[in-house]
Design a protein around this motif. Structure first.
Motif, PDB file in Angstrom:
ATOM      1  N   HIS A 113      58.297  43.058  47.638  1.00 43.91           N
ATOM      2  CA  HIS A 113      57.019  43.770  47.487  1.00 43.91           C
ATOM      3  C   HIS A 113      57.087  45.088  48.251  1.00 43.91           C
ATOM      4  N   THR A 114      58.017  45.942  47.799  1.00 52.34           N
ATOM      5  CA  THR A 114      58.216  47.252  48.408  1.00 52.34           C
ATOM      6  C   THR A 114      58.240  48.296  47.300  1.00 52.34           C
ATOM      7  N   THR A 115      58.178  49.556  47.692  1.00 55.58           N
ATOM      8  CA  THR A 115      58.335  50.652  46.731  1.00 55.58           C
ATOM      9  C   THR A 115      59.371  51.633  47.293  1.00 55.58           C
ATOM     10  N   PRO A 116      60.529  51.765  46.631  1.00 59.37           N
ATOM     11  CA  PRO A 116      60.957  51.093  45.397  1.00 59.37           C
ATOM     12  C   PRO A 116      61.294  49.624  45.643  1.00 59.37           C
ATOM     13  N   CYS A 117      61.274  48.836  44.558  1.00 59.16           N
ATOM     14  CA  CYS A 117      61.515  47.395  44.713  1.00 59.16           C
ATOM     15  C   CYS A 117      62.762  46.902  43.992  1.00 59.16           C
ATOM     16  N   PHE A 118      63.331  47.714  43.088  1.00 57.68           N
ATOM     17  CA  PHE A 118      64.493  47.265  42.318  1.00 57.68           C
ATOM     18  C   PHE A 118      65.792  47.691  42.999  1.00 57.68           C
TER      19      PHE A 118
END
Length: 407
Positions: A113-118
């Motif tokens: 659950h972060t940005t970016p997450c991928f």
């Protein structure tokens, strides 16, 4: 020979499961809370005579140990109960596969659950293989919200909108006209091939149309790209035995087209029900008609629209007599769900709940099935109904469905 119809009321949970605390879902009750919201909004309880006659209200009250606000309640003339989930998640494939006799006893891969997450390595390879200029999003998001926020930039740049949720899923939204529907499907297939090593359950194509953020709207051309179930389901067994397994809606996608002999798409709740009615009328003996009623989950549960959910449930209730009228002696209708999606809960994710286990065959009376230890009891029941070999999981309740044993 027998026939069976499954109406998967996507997300219609009937009370918090025993392990709901593990998922942050203590107190969840999709059906109970949408009925509460409707009564509060309208000053009167929602009438569900046909679903109550099938035992849905009794099942929810037994599972959640509370009284529901519902009007025109009828005494059940069906077998009814509720089931808890063995699978380790509360996602769509896990619920569907377990219901078909194959619980998911491993952990899916999830994105942080972060940005970016991928993972950057995945994105780099994804861009390389698809030839796109880059991606937008790269975060956890609501599908409708992120399309409104990034849709115009997507149309301008040609970069697809990529996002995820609490489920094991990689979703790609793109404009059907400016990006192209077939191109969207192609990039989803590439993403599917790259995400196997991350153990991601599904890639979902999320096409939309519209001119700008004010009118962007997702279309009915969604497509799910799932991994295969880890073992043969009751669908596989029936198809291998020469029976027909007829998918309506997204069922074929969820089972990765495994064990499916015919498939039909239909946009929206009314069209899904109409197609189901039509298919049942022509379905031969030894066939299973399997419909997913996705609107409950997609349009109302995830969007936390409790009153809208209630109205859709009323539409379902009103249509049910037409489905029942298609049933012949020896047919069975099953109504269940794959998880909950309580529209009054915080966030926009699924909720860990019991699901209803409703079974009706012509001439049956009021039969209480009680608490079932697994969704797989449904698959085992169908295996016995069609005289197939026994599944590894689940306990059949087929013997309770004989009219002579009606209570």
């Amino acid at each position: 020979m027998a026939r069976a119809v499954i109406l998967m009321a996507d997300s219609l949970g009937v009370g918090a499961a025993p392990d709901a605390e593990k998922f942050g879902d203590v107190g969840a009750n999709t059906l109970g809370h949408l009925l509460d919201a409707y009564a509060q909004e309208h000053g009167a309880a929602l009438a569900l005579p046909n679903l109550s006659k099938l035992g849905l209200i009794d099942a929810c009250e037994a599972a959640s140990r509370r009284t529901l606000q519902v009007a025109k309640r009828q005494l059940p003339e069906a077998a009814w109960g509720y089931a808890k989930e063995l699978s380790s998640g509360k996602d769509t494939p896990s619920g569907h596969w377990e219901m078909a006799g194959v619980p998911v006893l491993f952990d899916w891969g999830y994105f942080p659950h972060t940005t970016p997450c991928f993972p950057q390595a995945f994105i780099d390879e994804f861009i390389k293989r698809t030839g796109i200029e880059g991606i937008l999003g790269d975060c956890h998001a609501s599908g409708t919200t992120i399309i409104a926020e990034l849709g115009e930039e997507h149309v301008k740049t040609g970069k697809p909108i990529c996002y995820t949720s609490a489920d094991s899923v990689f979703q790609i939204a793109a404009h059907e006209e400016s990006f192209g529907l077939e191109r969207l499907y192609e990039v989803c297939e590439i993403a599917r091939s790259l995400l196997d090593e991350y153990n991601i359950g599904r890639v979902i194509a999320r096409p939309f149309l519209g001119n700008d953020a004010s009118d962007f709207k997702r279309t009915g051309n969604r497509r799910d790209y799932s991994v295969l179930p880890p073992a043969p389901t009751v669908l596989d067994k029936l198809a291998d035995a020469g029976g027909e397994v007829i998918s309506i809606g997204k069922i074929a996608d969820i089972y990765a087209h495994q064990g499916i002999t015919q498939k039909y798409k239909a946009p929206g709740l009314e069209n899904l029900l109409l197609k189901t009615e039509q298919v049942i009328a022509d379905a031969p003996d030894n066939s299973l008609v399997f419909t997913n009623l996705v609107d409950f989950d997609e349009l109302y549960g995830h969007r936390r629209n409790a009153v809208g959910y209630a109205n859709a449930l009323k539409e379902f209730d009103d249509f049910l007599p037409r489905i029942i009228a298609q049933l012949k002696d020896g047919d069975v209708l099953i109504i269940t769900a794959d998880h909950g999606c309580d529209p009054t809960a915080a966030g926009s994710d699924h909720t860990r709940e019991y699901v209803p286990v409703i079974a009706y065959t012509p001439g049956l009376g009021n039969v209480a099935l009680g608490e079932r230890e697994s969704f797989a009891d449904i698959g085992q029941t169908l295996a016995q109904w069609f005289d197939l070999t026994t599944l590894e999981y689940g306990k059949s309740f087929a013997s309770a469905l004989k009219p002579t044993q009606a209570q």
